[in-house]
Design a protein around this motif. Structure first.
Motif, short mmCIF file in Angstrom:
data_model
loop_
_atom_site.label_atom_id
_atom_site.label_comp_id
_atom_site.label_asym_id
_atom_site.label_seq_id
_atom_site.Cartn_x
_atom_site.Cartn_y
_atom_site.Cartn_z
N VAL A 98 -12.07 -13.61 17.54
CA VAL A 98 -11.73 -13.65 18.97
C VAL A 98 -10.46 -12.86 19.25
CG1 VAL A 98 -11.04 -15.17 20.86
CG2 VAL A 98 -12.89 -15.86 19.33
N ARG A 99 -9.41 -13.15 18.49
CA ARG A 99 -8.12 -12.53 18.77
C ARG A 99 -8.11 -11.04 18.43
NH1 ARG A 99 -3.64 -15.83 18.96
NH2 ARG A 99 -2.69 -14.04 20.03
N GLU A 100 -8.60 -10.69 17.26
CA GLU A 100 -8.50 -9.29 16.79
C GLU A 100 -9.67 -8.44 17.26
OE1 GLU A 100 -7.62 -7.19 12.46
OE2 GLU A 100 -9.04 -8.85 12.58
N GLY A 101 -10.86 -9.05 17.40
CA GLY A 101 -12.06 -8.27 17.73
C GLY A 101 -12.49 -8.35 19.18
N VAL B 284 -9.81 -0.32 10.62
CA VAL B 284 -8.43 -0.71 10.93
C VAL B 284 -8.34 -1.57 12.19
CG1 VAL B 284 -7.44 1.28 9.74
CG2 VAL B 284 -8.03 1.47 12.17
N ASN B 285 -9.33 -1.49 13.08
CA ASN B 285 -9.29 -2.30 14.30
C ASN B 285 -9.49 -3.78 14.02
OD1 ASN B 285 -9.12 -0.43 16.79
ND2 ASN B 285 -10.65 0.57 15.49
N THR B 286 -10.15 -4.11 12.93
CA THR B 286 -10.42 -5.51 12.56
C THR B 286 -10.15 -5.70 11.07
OG1 THR B 286 -12.76 -4.91 12.40
CG2 THR B 286 -12.06 -6.05 14.40
N ALA B 287 -8.98 -5.27 10.65
CA ALA B 287 -8.67 -5.30 9.22
C ALA B 287 -8.55 -6.71 8.67
CB ALA B 287 -7.37 -4.52 8.96
N ALA C 27 0.83 -1.20 0.00
CA ALA C 27 0.00 0.00 0.00
C ALA C 27 0.87 1.25 0.00
CB ALA C 27 -0.92 0.01 1.22
N HIS C 28 0.40 2.28 -0.68
CA HIS C 28 1.13 3.55 -0.69
C HIS C 28 1.13 4.21 0.69
CE1 HIS C 28 0.39 3.06 -5.06
NE2 HIS C 28 1.54 3.68 -5.17
N GLY C 29 0.12 3.85 1.52
CA GLY C 29 0.02 4.46 2.84
C GLY C 29 0.83 3.77 3.91
N GLY C 30 1.58 2.74 3.55
CA GLY C 30 2.41 2.04 4.54
C GLY C 30 1.68 0.85 5.14
N THR C 31 1.92 0.59 6.42
CA THR C 31 1.32 -0.57 7.08
C THR C 31 0.67 -0.18 8.39
OG1 THR C 31 3.39 -1.12 8.23
CG2 THR C 31 3.02 -2.16 6.08
N LEU C 32 -0.18 -1.08 8.90
CA LEU C 32 -0.88 -0.90 10.17
C LEU C 32 -0.67 -2.14 11.03
CD1 LEU C 32 -4.33 0.36 8.87
CD2 LEU C 32 -2.85 1.65 10.42
N PRO C 33 -0.50 -1.97 12.34
CA PRO C 33 -0.41 -3.15 13.21
C PRO C 33 -1.79 -3.75 13.44
CG PRO C 33 -0.28 -1.15 14.52
CD PRO C 33 -0.30 -0.71 13.08
N VAL C 34 -1.83 -5.06 13.57
CA VAL C 34 -3.04 -5.79 13.93
C VAL C 34 -2.87 -6.19 15.40
CG1 VAL C 34 -4.44 -7.83 13.50
CG2 VAL C 34 -3.34 -6.62 11.58
N THR C 35 -3.67 -5.59 16.28
CA THR C 35 -3.45 -5.71 17.72
C THR C 35 -4.57 -6.50 18.39
OG1 THR C 35 -2.34 -3.56 17.71
CG2 THR C 35 -3.05 -4.40 19.84
N GLU C 36 -4.20 -7.35 19.33
CA GLU C 36 -5.16 -8.08 20.14
C GLU C 36 -5.56 -7.21 21.34
OE1 GLU C 36 -5.48 -12.59 21.85
OE2 GLU C 36 -3.61 -11.51 22.24
N PRO C 37 -6.83 -6.79 21.43
CA PRO C 37 -7.20 -5.87 22.51
C PRO C 37 -7.08 -6.49 23.90
CG PRO C 37 -9.13 -6.57 21.26
CD PRO C 37 -7.94 -7.02 20.49
N ALA C 38 -7.21 -7.80 24.01
CA ALA C 38 -7.14 -8.43 25.33
C ALA C 38 -5.75 -8.36 25.95
CB ALA C 38 -7.58 -9.90 25.24
N THR C 39 -4.70 -8.34 25.09
CA THR C 39 -3.33 -8.39 25.61
C THR C 39 -2.45 -7.25 25.13
OG1 THR C 39 -2.56 -9.73 23.75
CG2 THR C 39 -3.46 -10.91 25.66
#
Length: 484
Positions: free
Chosen positions: A91-94, A179-182, A19-31
């Motif tokens: 479960v992990r991402e959302g 982006v929170n659940t990409a 992507a031209h916009g770079g990257t985004l982290p995929v984060t687990e909200p529980a941890t």
């Protein structure tokens, strides 16, 4: 499915590309753990995607309906075979508990099977004609390129309920998941259609923030925008879409009333109230956000609801058996806590919960709430059940209608006829009698009024109205002259 492609750090647009916009982290909200990264789309990525989609769409529109239907069925079968992977990411991402994740995948499957039925339905009418020798036809034709902007709370179903019927009816689609659940709401959906051999260029999946959403909404090559999200952002989407005169579907927030009449079974009603208020941490547009109870049964209802809330375990849904997982992020937690704190400061009392650790907010019951307090007026989007006590049925109707939102309401009563009469007085797009507010059928019309949306409907045959337009066609065997 994700092991089979090089998707990390990329978007799906003519294949898996940077992507031209770079990257985004995929984060687990529980941890707080970073699970992966995805590509972050910018306006250039959106423009490239729309151009590719516009180029691919005409051939897809000419593809016979049974072939398009077969493609959607292949997608459904692939999901059935790989559903554990889809549930895992929810479960992990959302932050979903496993039963919620399984329920969401069931909803997605239902949407796919309904969408697969669309291309083989009648798609026009033979019309009467005012002139001899002329044939007159009305037919449905695809819109072209459909932009879909989906949220994080139910990311798979709220993406697929637009993506699947739009593709089935001959459109191309550009999907911008939150982006929170990409991954759960975007990458996995791209993989499904890729694995099902959807022709290249018809589906593009590009995660991104507000600039990407604005670029998609404002793009002149996009014929329609299907947006699900907050009312505040929905107003901006509607304004931008109006400037380019594109069709816009706005499925927005809700502050939904659950009404407990004095003849209700309070054990059942409190169960419905807990489910409606606390499912997926209250992060659902259909959440029961206002519990309106007649005074003669209010004390018992509050006691029962608070007892249920106190017994619901909260924690990491991937590593333990819990009823509630984490809120999606710190911003959401802060907003929930602000509303609860300000409501208590205004005179409400906490009967259960009201506390949090990290992103884990306890299921909360607030008593002594009035219609002027923040917990009554605002959409909380958290596991909070504000209870408002009223004296009469008329007051209950007035309180239920005292909101800018108009998505869904539910009524608990011992008399279905009383419930039917009460439902007829409510200004909502959906009403359930002797049920709770959280319901969804892929074949039923779904949509709200007021600040909950522009009345647009999803669901089965109603998708024809969303993703096609009428074209009037007349035919003569021979041309003829006119007076001029």
């Amino acid at each position: 499915m994700l092991d089979d492609v090089d998707w990390r750090g990329k978007i799906f647009s003519g294949g898996w590309v940077a992507a031209h916009g770079g990257t985004l982290p995929v984060t687990e909200p529980a941890t707080g753990e970073v699970l992966a990264e995805v590509g972050q789309a910018d306006a250039q990525d959106i423009d490239n995607a729309v151009q590719q989609a516009a180029a691919a769409q005409p051939a897809w529109a000419e593809t016979p309906g049974p072939e398009r239907a077969a493609l959607i069925r292949r997608v459904a079968r692939l999901l059935e075979d790989n559903r554990a992977e889809f549930e895992h990411w929810l479960v992990r991402e959302g932050g979903a508990i496993p039963p919620k994740a399984a329920f969401e995948v069931d909803l997605v499957l239902a949407e796919l099977w309904e969408a697969a039925a669309l291309p083989t339905q009648p798609w026009g009418h033979l019309l009467p004609t005012s002139e001899a020798g002329r044939e007159s036809i009305a037919r449905r034709v695809p819109l072209g390129v459909v932009g879909v902007i989906s949220p994080w709370n139910f990311p798979q179903i709220l993406s697929m309920r637009a993506v699947a019927p739009a593709l089935a009816l001959g459109n191309a689609v550009v999907l911008k998941p939150d982006v929170n659940t990409a991954v759960a709401g975007g990458t996995l959906i791209a993989r499904l259609f890729e694995a099902a051999s959807l022709p290249a260029g018809l589906l593009h999946v590009l995660a991104g923030d507000a600039p990407a959403g604005a670029a998609l909404t404002e793009h002149p090559g996009v014929a329609a925008i299907s947006f699900t999200g907050s009312t505040a952002v929905g107003r901006l989407v509607g304004e931008a879409a109006g400037r380019t005169l594109k069709r816009v579907s706005l499925e927005l927030g809700g502050n939904n009333a659950l009404v407990i009449l004095d003849d209700a079974d309070l054990e059942v009603a409190s169960s419905a109230g807990a489910w409606g208020a606390f499912l997926h941490q209250g992060q659902v547009c259909m959440t029961a956000g206002r519990h309106i109870v007649l005074d003669t049964v209010a004390d018992e209802y509050i006691d029962r609801l608070a007892a249920r809330a106190a017994q619901l375990p909260v924690g990491d849904p991937f590593r333990g058996e819990v009823a509630l997982g984490p809120l999606i992020n710190a911003k959401q937690l802060s907003n929930v806590d602000r509303i609860v704190t300000s409501t208590v400061s205004a005179g409400a009392s906490v009967r259960a919960g009201g506390k949090y650790a990290d992103l884990f907010y306890e299921p909360t019951v607030l008593a002594d709430v009035t219609t002027s307090m923040p917990a009554f007026r605002e959409e909380i989007f958290g596991p909070v059940a504000p209870v408002v006590v009223v004296s009469t049925e008329d007051e209950a109707v007035a309180a239920a209608n005292d909101s800018e939102y108009g998505l869904v309401a539910a009524i608990q009563t011992g008399s279905v006829e009383r419930g039917r009469a009460f439902a007829a007085r409510l200004r909502t797009g959906i009403v359930h009698v002797n049920d709770q507010t959280l319901n969804n059928d892929a074949f039923a019309p779904f949509g709200g009024t007021g600040a909950s949306g522009n009345g647009t409907r999803f669901g089965s045959a109603h998708s024809w109205d969303e993703f096609t337009q009428w074209q009037w066609v007349t035919l003569r065997e021979q041309a003829h002259g006119f007076p001029f």
